[in-house]
Scaffold this motif. Structure first.
Motif, mmCIF file in Angstrom:
data_model
loop_
_atom_site.group_PDB
_atom_site.id
_atom_site.type_symbol
_atom_site.label_atom_id
_atom_site.label_comp_id
_atom_site.label_asym_id
_atom_site.label_seq_id
_atom_site.Cartn_x
_atom_site.Cartn_y
_atom_site.Cartn_z
ATOM 1 N N GLY A 172 -0.275 -23.482 -24.057
ATOM 2 C CA GLY A 172 -0.270 -24.159 -22.716
ATOM 3 C C GLY A 172 -1.018 -24.461 -21.816
ATOM 4 N N HIS A 173 -1.941 -23.532 -22.077
ATOM 5 C CA HIS A 173 -3.139 -24.350 -20.542
ATOM 6 C C HIS A 173 -3.237 -25.420 -20.669
ATOM 7 C CE1 HIS A 173 -7.007 -23.835 -18.269
ATOM 8 N NE2 HIS A 173 -6.321 -22.756 -18.386
ATOM 9 N N SER A 174 -3.891 -25.988 -19.773
ATOM 10 C CA SER A 174 -3.964 -27.677 -18.898
ATOM 11 C C SER A 174 -5.107 -27.716 -19.811
ATOM 12 C CB SER A 174 -4.114 -27.753 -17.636
ATOM 13 O OG SER A 174 -5.209 -26.726 -17.198
ATOM 14 N N ILE B 65 -7.964 -25.846 -11.123
ATOM 15 C CA ILE B 65 -8.731 -25.534 -12.152
ATOM 16 C C ILE B 65 -9.807 -25.871 -11.483
ATOM 17 C CG2 ILE B 65 -8.458 -24.623 -14.125
ATOM 18 C CD1 ILE B 65 -5.818 -25.346 -14.802
ATOM 19 N N GLY B 66 -10.447 -24.513 -11.026
ATOM 20 C CA GLY B 66 -11.756 -24.463 -11.521
ATOM 21 C C GLY B 66 -12.838 -25.395 -10.169
ATOM 22 N N THR B 67 -12.069 -25.459 -9.390
ATOM 23 C CA THR B 67 -12.784 -26.822 -8.791
ATOM 24 C C THR B 67 -13.253 -26.191 -6.998
ATOM 25 O OG1 THR B 67 -10.411 -26.971 -7.589
ATOM 26 C CG2 THR B 67 -11.344 -28.535 -9.348
ATOM 27 N N TYR C 162 1.522 -20.903 -13.055
ATOM 28 C CA TYR C 162 2.047 -22.080 -12.851
ATOM 29 C C TYR C 162 0.473 -22.435 -11.768
ATOM 30 C CZ TYR C 162 1.852 -25.941 -8.833
ATOM 31 O OH TYR C 162 1.488 -26.691 -8.684
ATOM 32 N N GLU C 163 -0.233 -23.192 -12.788
ATOM 33 C CA GLU C 163 -1.413 -23.474 -12.498
ATOM 34 C C GLU C 163 -1.595 -24.996 -12.202
ATOM 35 O OE1 GLU C 163 -4.381 -20.655 -13.865
ATOM 36 O OE2 GLU C 163 -3.606 -21.985 -16.432
ATOM 37 N N PRO C 164 -1.943 -25.609 -11.072
ATOM 38 C CA PRO C 164 -1.959 -26.708 -10.916
ATOM 39 C C PRO C 164 -3.351 -27.444 -11.145
ATOM 40 C CG PRO C 164 -2.216 -25.851 -8.906
ATOM 41 C CD PRO C 164 -1.777 -24.648 -9.829
ATOM 42 N N TRP D 155 -10.911 -15.990 -19.929
ATOM 43 C CA TRP D 155 -12.327 -16.281 -19.663
ATOM 44 C C TRP D 155 -12.473 -17.560 -20.283
ATOM 45 C CZ3 TRP D 155 -14.072 -10.276 -22.188
ATOM 46 C CH2 TRP D 155 -13.959 -9.595 -20.967
ATOM 47 N N LYS D 156 -11.888 -18.139 -20.659
ATOM 48 C CA LYS D 156 -11.862 -19.338 -21.537
ATOM 49 C C LYS D 156 -13.039 -18.687 -22.412
ATOM 50 C CE LYS D 156 -10.315 -21.744 -16.967
ATOM 51 N NZ LYS D 156 -10.122 -22.505 -16.843
ATOM 52 N N MET D 157 -14.086 -20.519 -22.577
ATOM 53 C CA MET D 157 -15.513 -20.071 -23.727
ATOM 54 C C MET D 157 -16.610 -19.767 -23.662
ATOM 55 S SD MET D 157 -15.778 -23.242 -26.725
ATOM 56 C CE MET D 157 -17.536 -23.693 -25.170
HETATM 57 P P1 PGA Z 1 -10.467 -20.595 -12.496
HETATM 58 O O1 PGA Z 1 -9.136 -21.633 -13.591
HETATM 59 O O2 PGA Z 1 -9.270 -19.589 -11.484
HETATM 60 O O3 PGA Z 1 -11.518 -21.070 -12.707
HETATM 61 O O4 PGA Z 1 -9.460 -21.887 -11.165
HETATM 62 C C1 PGA Z 1 -7.347 -20.629 -13.502
HETATM 63 C C2 PGA Z 1 -7.235 -20.859 -15.376
HETATM 64 O O5 PGA Z 1 -7.218 -21.979 -15.155
HETATM 65 O O6 PGA Z 1 -6.539 -20.221 -16.009
#
Ligand code: PGA
Length: 262
Positions: free
Chosen positions: A93-95, A171-173, A165-167, A10-12
């Motif tokens: 280790g999240h990006s 992420i979020g794009t 594995y999170e390129p 859920w991040k921030m």
């Molecule tokens: P996203 O984020 O699904 O919004 O791209 C994934 C993540 O950062 O774990």
């Protein structure tokens, strides 16, 4: 049998009140999908409320980070045993931690060891940036992140680790990796390295999640790939409906795999 693991990061986002509303909407729906392991990772502040609501359910709770020291003068940090009091999982280790907060492979390794020492199950995130991807460095970057991040980890400890594995460019794009490209990294880069580090049997049972713009409309095709064992979901985990759809996709792929193996 292959068992998918889908976690929501859920991040921030989500105040305590919002987190409670979201979990209350998720719980009755998610209980239908017993064949899938699932977790949500709220902010530290929302963890107690969410953990209370999830108690006795199949929805596990994770934290988004932790510090490696046991206690002491480390203002604003959260110790492994504090996380372990309420959570089953922790992400390291999240990006976004690497990019905005100076996380390195070395600090990932310290956090990982501390988390395992506290009895937590750990999701270790790796993944290349767009620049690295375009420069053809994906394999080198992911290999370095894993070798250093998982340095000195024993095969027994590996049983408590999930790799995500999170390129970073995905992420979020809204621009997920193609199932084939993601699976290539899982199958030809990450899995062989895990085999080398922990032995074949363990490496095959370790789960490698994909993360980066997983949505209800692409989840099933990702999970259908041979080495994508679940997902780490950001944006789409903030809405009950879309997170449930993604878990449902994992449950459906599980059935298809079982039928094909029968
Ligand atoms: P996203 O984020 O699904 O919004 O791209 C994934 C993540 O950062 O774990």
């Amino acid at each position: 049998m292959r068992r998918f693991f889908v976690a929501g990061n859920w991040k921030m986002n989500e105040t305590v009140a919002e987190a409670e509303t979201l979990v209350k909407a998720l719980l009755p729906e998610l209980e239908k999908y017993e064949s899938v392991d699932k977790a949500v990772c709220p902010s530290y502040l929302a963890v107690p409320a969410v953990a209370g609501l999830c108690k006795g359910s199949s929805l596990k709770v994770g934290a988004q980070n932790l510090f490696w020291e046991e206690s002491g003068a480390f203002t604003a940090e959260v110790a492994p045993k504090m996380v372990a009091e309420l959570c089953d999982y922790v992400i390291v280790g999240h990006s976004e931690r690497r990019k905005y907060f100076g996380e390195t492979d070395e600090t990932v390794n310290r956090r990982l060891k501390a988390a395992l020492g506290a009895g937590l199950l750990v999701i270790v995130c790796v993944g290349e940036t767009l620049e690295e991807n375009e420069a053809g460095q994906t394999e080198a970057v992911v290999t370095r992140q894993l070798r250093q991040g998982l340095a000195d980890i024993t095969p027994e400890q590996a049983d408590s680790i999930t790799i995500a594995y999170e390129p970073v460019w995905a992420i979020g794009t809204g621009r997920a990796a193609t199932p084939e490209d993601a699976n290539h990294v899982h199958k030809d880069v990450i899995r062989p390295l895990l085999v080398e580090m922990f032995g074949k049997e363990r490496a095959e049972s370790m789960r490698i999640q994909y993360g980066g713009s997983i949505k209800p409309n692409n989840a099933a095709e990702l999970f259908a790939m041979s080495d994508i064992d679940g997902g780490l979901v950001g944006g789409a985990s903030l809405k009950a409906d879309s997170f449930v759809e993604i878990i449902k996709a994992a449950a459906m792929v599980t059935i298809i795999i079982e039928e094909s193996e029968a």
